[in-house]
Design a protein around this motif. Structure first.
Motif, PDB file in Angstrom:
ATOM      1  N   ASN A  40       0.836  -1.198   0.000  1.00  0.00           N
ATOM      2  CA  ASN A  40       0.000   0.000   0.000  1.00  0.00           C
ATOM      3  C   ASN A  40       0.867   1.243   0.000  1.00  0.00           C
ATOM      4  OD1 ASN A  40      -2.969  -0.821   0.393  1.00  0.00           O
ATOM      5  ND2 ASN A  40      -1.840  -2.141   1.808  1.00  0.00           N
ATOM      6  N   PHE A  41       0.269   2.347  -0.461  1.00  0.00           N
ATOM      7  CA  PHE A  41       1.022   3.599  -0.491  1.00  0.00           C
ATOM      8  C   PHE A  41       1.472   3.985   0.919  1.00  0.00           C
ATOM      9  CE2 PHE A  41       1.822   8.082  -1.549  1.00  0.00           C
ATOM     10  CZ  PHE A  41       2.589   7.897  -2.678  1.00  0.00           C
ATOM     11  N   ALA A  42       0.673   3.614   1.926  1.00  0.00           N
ATOM     12  CA  ALA A  42       1.048   3.899   3.317  1.00  0.00           C
ATOM     13  C   ALA A  42       2.390   3.251   3.672  1.00  0.00           C
ATOM     14  CB  ALA A  42      -0.041   3.395   4.266  1.00  0.00           C
ATOM     15  N   HIS A 146      -9.367  10.825  -8.231  1.00  0.00           N
ATOM     16  CA  HIS A 146      -7.950  11.073  -8.535  1.00  0.00           C
ATOM     17  C   HIS A 146      -7.147   9.778  -8.401  1.00  0.00           C
ATOM     18  CE1 HIS A 146      -8.340  15.332  -9.021  1.00  0.00           C
ATOM     19  NE2 HIS A 146      -8.799  15.529  -7.799  1.00  0.00           N
ATOM     20  N   ALA A 147      -6.008   9.719  -9.097  1.00  0.00           N
ATOM     21  CA  ALA A 147      -5.148   8.511  -9.110  1.00  0.00           C
ATOM     22  C   ALA A 147      -6.017   7.288  -9.401  1.00  0.00           C
ATOM     23  CB  ALA A 147      -4.382   8.351  -7.795  1.00  0.00           C
ATOM     24  N   ALA A 148      -6.874   7.427 -10.418  1.00  0.00           N
ATOM     25  CA  ALA A 148      -7.932   6.432 -10.651  1.00  0.00           C
ATOM     26  C   ALA A 148      -7.423   5.068 -11.106  1.00  0.00           C
ATOM     27  CB  ALA A 148      -8.926   6.979 -11.683  1.00  0.00           C
ATOM     28  N   GLY A 150      -4.838   3.558  -9.784  1.00  0.00           N
ATOM     29  CA  GLY A 150      -4.116   2.910  -8.678  1.00  0.00           C
ATOM     30  C   GLY A 150      -4.972   1.866  -7.985  1.00  0.00           C
ATOM     31  N   GLY A 151      -4.447   1.337  -6.878  1.00  0.00           N
ATOM     32  CA  GLY A 151      -5.166   0.292  -6.153  1.00  0.00           C
ATOM     33  C   GLY A 151      -6.497   0.774  -5.621  1.00  0.00           C
ATOM     34  N   VAL A 152      -6.487   1.842  -4.831  1.00  0.00           N
ATOM     35  CA  VAL A 152      -7.746   2.386  -4.328  1.00  0.00           C
ATOM     36  C   VAL A 152      -8.572   2.921  -5.500  1.00  0.00           C
ATOM     37  CG1 VAL A 152      -8.809   4.136  -2.857  1.00  0.00           C
ATOM     38  CG2 VAL A 152      -6.752   2.979  -2.070  1.00  0.00           C
ATOM     39  N   GLY A 153      -7.885   3.525  -6.464  1.00  0.00           N
ATOM     40  CA  GLY A 153      -8.585   4.132  -7.605  1.00  0.00           C
ATOM     41  C   GLY A 153      -9.463   3.138  -8.349  1.00  0.00           C
ATOM     42  N   ALA A 243       2.668  14.858  -2.146  1.00  0.00           N
ATOM     43  CA  ALA A 243       3.850  15.263  -1.372  1.00  0.00           C
ATOM     44  C   ALA A 243       5.073  14.424  -1.724  1.00  0.00           C
ATOM     45  CB  ALA A 243       3.559  15.113   0.120  1.00  0.00           C
ATOM     46  N   VAL A 244       4.848  13.310  -2.428  1.00  0.00           N
ATOM     47  CA  VAL A 244       5.912  12.321  -2.623  1.00  0.00           C
ATOM     48  C   VAL A 244       6.604  12.502  -3.974  1.00  0.00           C
ATOM     49  CG1 VAL A 244       6.335   9.824  -2.831  1.00  0.00           C
ATOM     50  CG2 VAL A 244       4.784  10.692  -1.078  1.00  0.00           C
ATOM     51  N   LYS A 245       7.898  12.203  -3.982  1.00  0.00           N
ATOM     52  CA  LYS A 245       8.693  12.159  -5.223  1.00  0.00           C
ATOM     53  C   LYS A 245       9.529  10.883  -5.166  1.00  0.00           C
ATOM     54  CE  LYS A 245       7.707  16.127  -7.256  1.00  0.00           C
ATOM     55  NZ  LYS A 245       6.274  15.956  -7.126  1.00  0.00           N
ATOM     56  N   ALA A 278     -12.585  13.826   5.985  1.00  0.00           N
ATOM     57  CA  ALA A 278     -11.269  13.208   5.847  1.00  0.00           C
ATOM     58  C   ALA A 278     -11.226  11.996   6.762  1.00  0.00           C
ATOM     59  CB  ALA A 278     -10.191  14.206   6.226  1.00  0.00           C
ATOM     60  N   PHE A 279     -10.447  11.018   6.374  1.00  0.00           N
ATOM     61  CA  PHE A 279     -10.355   9.842   7.254  1.00  0.00           C
ATOM     62  C   PHE A 279      -9.054   9.090   7.016  1.00  0.00           C
ATOM     63  CE2 PHE A 279     -10.930   6.081   4.520  1.00  0.00           C
ATOM     64  CZ  PHE A 279     -11.356   6.665   3.334  1.00  0.00           C
ATOM     65  N   ASN A 280      -8.677   8.321   8.030  1.00  0.00           N
ATOM     66  CA  ASN A 280      -7.581   7.364   7.898  1.00  0.00           C
ATOM     67  C   ASN A 280      -8.095   6.032   8.427  1.00  0.00           C
ATOM     68  OD1 ASN A 280      -5.321   5.800   7.931  1.00  0.00           O
ATOM     69  ND2 ASN A 280      -3.982   7.324   8.876  1.00  0.00           N
ATOM     70  N   ASN A 329       7.487   5.322  -7.920  1.00  0.00           N
ATOM     71  CA  ASN A 329       7.786   5.969  -9.213  1.00  0.00           C
ATOM     72  C   ASN A 329       6.559   6.044 -10.119  1.00  0.00           C
ATOM     73  OD1 ASN A 329      10.351   6.183  -8.295  1.00  0.00           O
ATOM     74  ND2 ASN A 329      11.246   4.693  -9.697  1.00  0.00           N
ATOM     75  N   ARG A 330       5.407   5.698  -9.592  1.00  0.00           N
ATOM     76  CA  ARG A 330       4.117   5.809 -10.302  1.00  0.00           C
ATOM     77  C   ARG A 330       4.070   4.918 -11.533  1.00  0.00           C
ATOM     78  NH1 ARG A 330       3.245  12.316  -9.983  1.00  0.00           N
ATOM     79  NH2 ARG A 330       1.197  11.810 -10.817  1.00  0.00           N
ATOM     80  N   GLU A 331       4.738   3.748 -11.458  1.00  0.00           N
ATOM     81  CA  GLU A 331       4.776   2.842 -12.613  1.00  0.00           C
ATOM     82  C   GLU A 331       3.662   1.812 -12.569  1.00  0.00           C
ATOM     83  OE1 GLU A 331       8.649   1.069 -12.497  1.00  0.00           O
ATOM     84  OE2 GLU A 331       9.643   3.020 -12.623  1.00  0.00           O
TER      85      GLU A 331
END
Ligand SMILES: NC(=O)c1ccc[n+]([C@@H]2O[C@H](COP(=O)([O-])OP(=O)(O)OC[C@H]3O[C@@H](n4cnc5c(N)ncnc54)[C@H](OP(=O)(O)O)[C@@H]3O)[C@@H](O)[C@H]2O)c1
Length: 341
Positions: A40-42, A146-148, A150-153, A243-245, A278-280, A329-331
């Motif tokens: 996960n991104f987390a 957004h980020a559609a 991806g996994g959550v997307g 925020a990530v690179k 918002a939630f976590n 790297n968003r691959e």
């Protein structure tokens, strides 16, 4: 047992396979012999030192697993050794075994493989909680995702189809358009940097703007989206990936990229009937009743074919660093998992 350990924050090279002591089950806990761990991104944020809920190093990353119950602690009576389960695992998932609260683990159907089961506890529950518990999405509404790809997307797209909602989807590069179209052919897809997502969402909604925004990017994308929300709209903020690179990054640099989201005008929310939620999920894990209800419904949707985890990258545990590099790297699109054993 073997486990991937983070001994200091940094780029993906800090993920090292080590020999660790076997976990044992305390009161109300079960030991799970892991067969697959979700990436996960987390996990990327935790490894970079940007995830508040993560323990300090050394720690074993991994917040969702699937596998077989090996032992039950005192008072853990709803599961028994041999049960096949999927589970939220608040760190400790990149390993051969982990120990979790019994209430986090959920039995999986016989026809469900372990890789597929490792895709549900975090990404699908996130999509479900945001869309159904918070946004209360209705048929015919337009959801900006957004980020559609991806996994959550992709999970959100599948649940939007189920709910009868229309989709405007954003992706970071043209090569991800196909993944979105395969899941949701009617989606209006926007490639960020090539087209303005606010204008596209306005056009798709006859000038009203989206009814719901599923926002995992934060930063400037959050601020622009929030302003574009339709009257009565719900903006669901659940991440800050912008925020990530690639590589290692400092907290200050990450914070700088999120600055635009600090200023939102609250008074116009009143006349606009706008909601910001918002939630976590990490901090909702103790709400077992709600999450078990959602897990049960997700398995029903899977049985009828509307929930279909898309595992696009499956690597053995010892290749965790490669999995992290590719996600950061968003691959990747869809679900990335690590197989164990
Ligand atoms: N609050 C919660 O409870 C919760 C739970 C689960 C996940 N999340 C959040 O939901 C988001 C998706 O999680 P996921 O595990 O499914 O990951 P993912 O979507 O598979 O991967 C992250 C995606 O974010 C996009 N992205 C945009 N800007 C980025 C950047 N600067 N660096 C890296 N990626 C960037 C990329 O897609 P493009 O290339 O298409 O932009 C990337 O593929 C993450 O932000 C995560 O933190 C929150």
């Amino acid at each position: 047992m073997n486990a991937v350990v983070v001994r200091r924050h940094g780029d993906e090279s800090v993920l090292r396979l080590e020999e660790r002591p076997e976990p044992s089950a305390g009161p109300g806990e079960v030991v799970v012999r892991i067969r697959a761990a979700g990436v996960n991104f987390a996990d990327i944020l935790a490894r970079l030192g940007l995830y508040k809920a993560a323990p300090p190093p050394p720690f074993i990353p991994g917040i969702e697993v699937s596998g077989v119950v090996e032992a039950c602690g005192p008072g853990a009576t709803s599961l028994k050794p041999g049960d096949r389960v999927m589970s939220f695992s608040p760190f400790g998932g990149y390993a051969e075994k982990t120990v979790v609260q019994e209430s986090y683990a959920f039995p999986i159907p016989e026809d469900m493989g372990f890789p597929e089961a490792a895709a549900l506890p975090v990404q699908y529950l996130t999509a479900y909680h945001g869309l159904f518990h918070l946004a209360h999405v209705r048929p015919g509404e337009t959801v900006l995702v957004h980020a559609a790809a991806g996994g959550v997307g992709l999970a959100i797209l599948q649940l939007c189809e189920e709910a009868g909602a229309k989709v405007v989807a954003t992706v970071g590069s043209a090569k991800k358009v196909e993944a979105v179209k395969a899941e949701c052919p009617s989606a209006r897809v926007v490639v960020m940097g090539e087209e303005d997502f606010v204008r596209a969402a306005r056009e798709a909604t006859g000038g009203r703007g989206p009814d719901v925004i599923m926002d995992s990017l934060g930063g400037a994308t959050f601020s622009r989206g929030w302003k574009s929300l339709a009257p009565g709209g719900r903006h669901i903020l659940f991440g800050a990936a912008s925020a990530v690179k690639p590589g290692a990054i400092s907290k200050m640099a990450a914070g700088w990229r999120l600055l635009p989201m600090l200023w939102i005008a609250t008074l116009p929310m009143i006349d606009g009937n706008k909601t910001l939620s918002a939630f976590n999920l990490y901090h909702l894990a103790s709400d077992a009743e709600r999450l078990h209800g959602a897990s049960k419904h997700l398995l029903e949707l899977r049985a009828k074919g509307s929930v279909k985890p898309r595992i696009t990258l499956s690597l053995p545990l010892e290749k965790a660093a490669e999995a992290h590099r590719r996600v950061q790297n968003r691959e990747t699109t869809g679900k990335v998992i690590l197989t164990v054993g």
